[in-house]
Design an enzyme around this catalytic site. Structure first.
Site, PDB file in Angstrom:
ATOM      1  N   HIS A 181     -26.515  78.522  31.514  1.00 25.40           N
ATOM      2  CA  HIS A 181     -24.697  78.248  31.501  1.00 25.40           C
ATOM      3  C   HIS A 181     -24.098  77.540  30.553  1.00 25.40           C
ATOM      4  O   HIS A 181     -23.002  77.785  30.831  1.00 25.40           O
ATOM      5  CB  HIS A 181     -24.509  77.760  33.629  1.00 25.40           C
ATOM      6  CG  HIS A 181     -23.050  77.987  33.659  1.00 25.40           C
ATOM      7  ND1 HIS A 181     -22.293  76.909  33.862  1.00 25.40           N
ATOM      8  CD2 HIS A 181     -22.496  79.075  33.881  1.00 25.40           C
ATOM      9  CE1 HIS A 181     -20.978  77.824  34.131  1.00 25.40           C
ATOM     10  NE2 HIS A 181     -21.040  78.446  34.526  1.00 25.40           N
ATOM     11  N   HIS A 234     -11.277  78.519  36.128  1.00 22.80           N
ATOM     12  CA  HIS A 234     -12.130  78.100  35.760  1.00 22.80           C
ATOM     13  C   HIS A 234     -12.704  77.037  34.671  1.00 22.80           C
ATOM     14  O   HIS A 234     -13.580  76.398  33.763  1.00 22.80           O
ATOM     15  CB  HIS A 234     -12.657  79.654  34.414  1.00 22.80           C
ATOM     16  CG  HIS A 234     -14.514  79.363  34.415  1.00 22.80           C
ATOM     17  ND1 HIS A 234     -15.056  79.540  33.262  1.00 22.80           N
ATOM     18  CD2 HIS A 234     -15.081  79.603  35.670  1.00 22.80           C
ATOM     19  CE1 HIS A 234     -16.412  79.712  33.602  1.00 22.80           C
ATOM     20  NE2 HIS A 234     -16.295  79.483  34.782  1.00 22.80           N
ATOM     21  N   LYS A 240     -22.362  77.276  27.009  1.00 19.46           N
ATOM     22  CA  LYS A 240     -21.204  77.934  26.065  1.00 19.46           C
ATOM     23  C   LYS A 240     -20.696  77.015  24.967  1.00 19.46           C
ATOM     24  O   LYS A 240     -20.359  76.835  24.992  1.00 19.46           O
ATOM     25  CB  LYS A 240     -19.881  78.286  26.693  1.00 19.46           C
ATOM     26  CG  LYS A 240     -20.058  78.780  28.351  1.00 19.46           C
ATOM     27  CD  LYS A 240     -19.330  78.585  29.072  1.00 19.46           C
ATOM     28  CE  LYS A 240     -19.840  78.340  30.609  1.00 19.46           C
ATOM     29  NZ  LYS A 240     -19.762  79.677  31.098  1.00 19.46           N
ATOM     30  N   ASP A 254      -8.405  57.135  33.602  1.00 21.53           N
ATOM     31  CA  ASP A 254      -7.257  56.289  33.142  1.00 21.53           C
ATOM     32  C   ASP A 254      -7.269  56.640  31.833  1.00 21.53           C
ATOM     33  O   ASP A 254      -6.620  55.669  30.754  1.00 21.53           O
ATOM     34  CB  ASP A 254      -8.468  54.474  32.695  1.00 21.53           C
ATOM     35  CG  ASP A 254      -8.342  54.120  34.328  1.00 21.53           C
ATOM     36  OD1 ASP A 254      -8.297  54.644  34.946  1.00 21.53           O
ATOM     37  OD2 ASP A 254      -9.207  52.709  34.115  1.00 21.53           O
ATOM     38  N   LYS A 280     -13.460  72.603  34.428  1.00 18.73           N
ATOM     39  CA  LYS A 280     -14.139  71.659  34.498  1.00 18.73           C
ATOM     40  C   LYS A 280     -14.299  70.612  33.270  1.00 18.73           C
ATOM     41  O   LYS A 280     -13.992  70.155  32.670  1.00 18.73           O
ATOM     42  CB  LYS A 280     -14.981  72.287  34.453  1.00 18.73           C
ATOM     43  CG  LYS A 280     -15.748  73.276  35.164  1.00 18.73           C
ATOM     44  CD  LYS A 280     -16.827  74.094  33.495  1.00 18.73           C
ATOM     45  CE  LYS A 280     -16.662  75.861  34.587  1.00 18.73           C
ATOM     46  NZ  LYS A 280     -16.622  77.071  34.059  1.00 18.73           N
ATOM     47  N   ASP A 311     -20.883  78.557  10.410  1.00 18.44           N
ATOM     48  CA  ASP A 311     -21.074  78.355   9.531  1.00 18.44           C
ATOM     49  C   ASP A 311     -22.072  76.315   9.720  1.00 18.44           C
ATOM     50  O   ASP A 311     -22.606  76.727  11.123  1.00 18.44           O
ATOM     51  CB  ASP A 311     -20.119  78.220   8.161  1.00 18.44           C
ATOM     52  CG  ASP A 311     -19.761  80.179   7.941  1.00 18.44           C
ATOM     53  OD1 ASP A 311     -20.870  80.778   7.758  1.00 18.44           O
ATOM     54  OD2 ASP A 311     -18.656  79.674   7.731  1.00 18.44           O
TER      55      ASP A 311
END
Length: 495
Positions: A413, A219, A415, A226, A221, A420
């Site tokens: 979508h 999952h 996340k 470089d 991404k 705090d």
């Protein structure tokens, strides 16, 4: 009496008993173990088959051990494990102690010399990625759960082709299941013909399903160019204008972070391990790791130390890869500990919210002691089962004083978990058991007030487009909906 019992029933009882014993000895979480035992008893044929396909959380002990060795090897090669010796005393407790614990378990310490840019618009994300790929001179590494080769994503794949044509070493690692549209398209052949190394991550096959769990997914991404710049976050390589347009949930809304500095080296360690473990030609990396000369021959993977200078800015970041390839569920432990130790606020944005009892207890406990707890989820998600399983926890949370908003502007979508004013979890992890235990995930833990403030501003825009759930109105929802929520909540530990 015994002779009158049918043979199929005896086989079912014996098989259910044997597999239940195996579950008990595996010492799973109580709710997960009970859910599997119920499935085994209630479903005579399908239960054992489902457990055989999906019951094990592990990718195999061999992959676990070799993966750890590969990551440690590159952590040493890139000088990540001994990077600047950041003074954890500057991080508010108990988060300094948590940071030290994560460093010991994962090998990734807190790194200070970093710079970042948060990207919120899909077009902006794709354009920025395309520019960095076009600037690449030595290597370009992509790893995504979903690659959908349509619309504006074709421009990214064209940029990879251009990079390969000028001699850049390019590797694309895509999840075998999530990226089916990509692997079934003409693009893999075109890319391989240009010299791009295209790898199926966690390949799915019927025969392999009998030896290891087949629904464990990569999952993650990320993009690295470089080893001077890297991207990670919630964004799959898709064009939201086109992706799942028929699911009637609106366009997907994502967050991505572009980072420079020492964190790029840490992300490269994770990519290298993933690519090596999924490369078909790798027979046994135990004979390779530790031999520098042989590692230079590994296909399309950067080895030499990063030449780009690290930024002078001091932004504390820590990388936390997680999933069944890791020895412990450190990401779950961190989230629960962080919520329990929050003093002023907890702010969560997640598309899939299916908490277990520990997360529920942490959130309710925080709200009851006066911590401002806010959760923002999409109004609609692309799976009805997930929708009802998520909603099953709302009444309990609302009763404890947790604020829950439902975003109406598409499938949110993104996340992030903000604790705090100075601790943020950002990356690919959803607030559900699949992300905590089953998926390969990648998170940045950010110990920086400015990043928290920047994300707060972004989340404010999500909150402005959200409808807050009223406790009394939610309590009055139809009985049929309550039944579906309670029924599908039982499947939460298995989702």
């Amino acid at each position: 009496m015994i002779s009158s019992i049918s043979a199929p029933l005896l086989i079912h009882v014996g098989l259910a008993f044997a597999l239940s014993l195996r579950i008990l000895y595996r010492k799973l979480q109580v709710n997960t173990a009970l859910a599997w035992i119920v499935v085994l008893i209630a479903m005579p044929i399908a239960g054992p088959v489902l457990y055989g396909l999906f019951g094990a959380h592990s990718l195999g002990q061999r992959r676990l051990k070799i993966g750890q060795r590969i990551r440690r090897y590159y952590q040493k090669a890139y000088a990540v494990a001994r990077a600047d010796g950041v003074d954890l005393a500057g991080i508010a407790e108990p988060f300094g102690a948590l940071a030290g614990s994560i460093a010991r378990e994962s090998g990734f310490p807190v790194l200070a010399r970093n710079a970042y840019t948060i990207l919120t618009d899909a077009g902006e994300i794709l354009e920025s990625m395309g520019r960095d790929i076009d600037r690449a001179q030595s290597d370009c590494c992509l790893e995504f759960y979903i690659i959908d080769p349509s619309g504006r994503v074709e421009a990214i794949l064209d940029a990879v082709l251009r990079a390969a044509s000028r001699g850049v070493s390019c590797t694309i690692l895509a999840d075998d299941y999530g990226s089916k549209p990509f692997f079934r398209s003409v693009w893999p052949a075109r890319l391989r013909a240009a010299g791009v190394n295209v790898i199926h991550s966690l390949p799915v096959a019927v025969i392999k399903s009998f030896s290891k769990r087949s629904d464990l997914r990569n999952h993650r991404k990320l993009l690295i160019c470089d080893r001077s710049v890297a991207y990670t976050g919630s964004f799959n390589l898709v064009d939201p204008h086109l992706f799942k347009s028929g699911s009637h949930v609106g366009e997907w809304i994502d967050l991505m972070m572009r980072v420079e500095g020492q964190m790029v080296d840490a992300i490269a360690c994770v990519f290298n391990a993933d690519a090596l473990l999924d490369t078909p030609e790798s027979k046994d990396w135990r004979t390779v790791i530790g031999n520098r000369a042989q590692d230079r021959d590994l296909p399309a993977l950067p080895f030499d130390a990063r030449k780009a200078a690290s930024p002078d800015s001091r932004i504390l970041m820590q990388l936390l890869p997680s999933g069944p390839e890791m020895a412990d569920a450190t990401i779950f432990e961190f989230i629960v500990a962080a919520i329990f130790n929050a003093r002023r606020r907890v702010r969560i944005v997640t598309p899939y919210f299916i908490p277990d009892q520990a997360v529920l207890l942490a959130l309710k406990s925080a709200a009851k002691r006066g911590v401002a707890v806010e959760i923002i989820v999409p109004e609609k998600v692309d799976t009805r089962i997930g929708q009802y399983a998520s909603e099953a926890s709302y009444e309990e949370l609302l009763g404890a004083g947790v604020a829950i908003g439902r975003f109406t502007g598409g499938l949110l979508h993104a996340k992030a978990v903000l604790i705090d004013e100075g601790v943020t979890l950002f990356g690919t992890v959803n607030m559900d058991m699949r992300s905590f235990y089953l998926n390969l995930e990648l998170s940045l833990i950010l110990y920086d007030r400015q990043i928290s403030a920047d994300l707060d501003t972004i989340i404010d825009t999500y909150a402005a487009r959200s409808t807050m759930i009223d406790k009394a109105a939610w309590s009055a929802r139809p009985r049929a909906q309550r039944f579906l929520e309670n029924l599908l909540r039982l499947a939460g530990p298995l989702l």
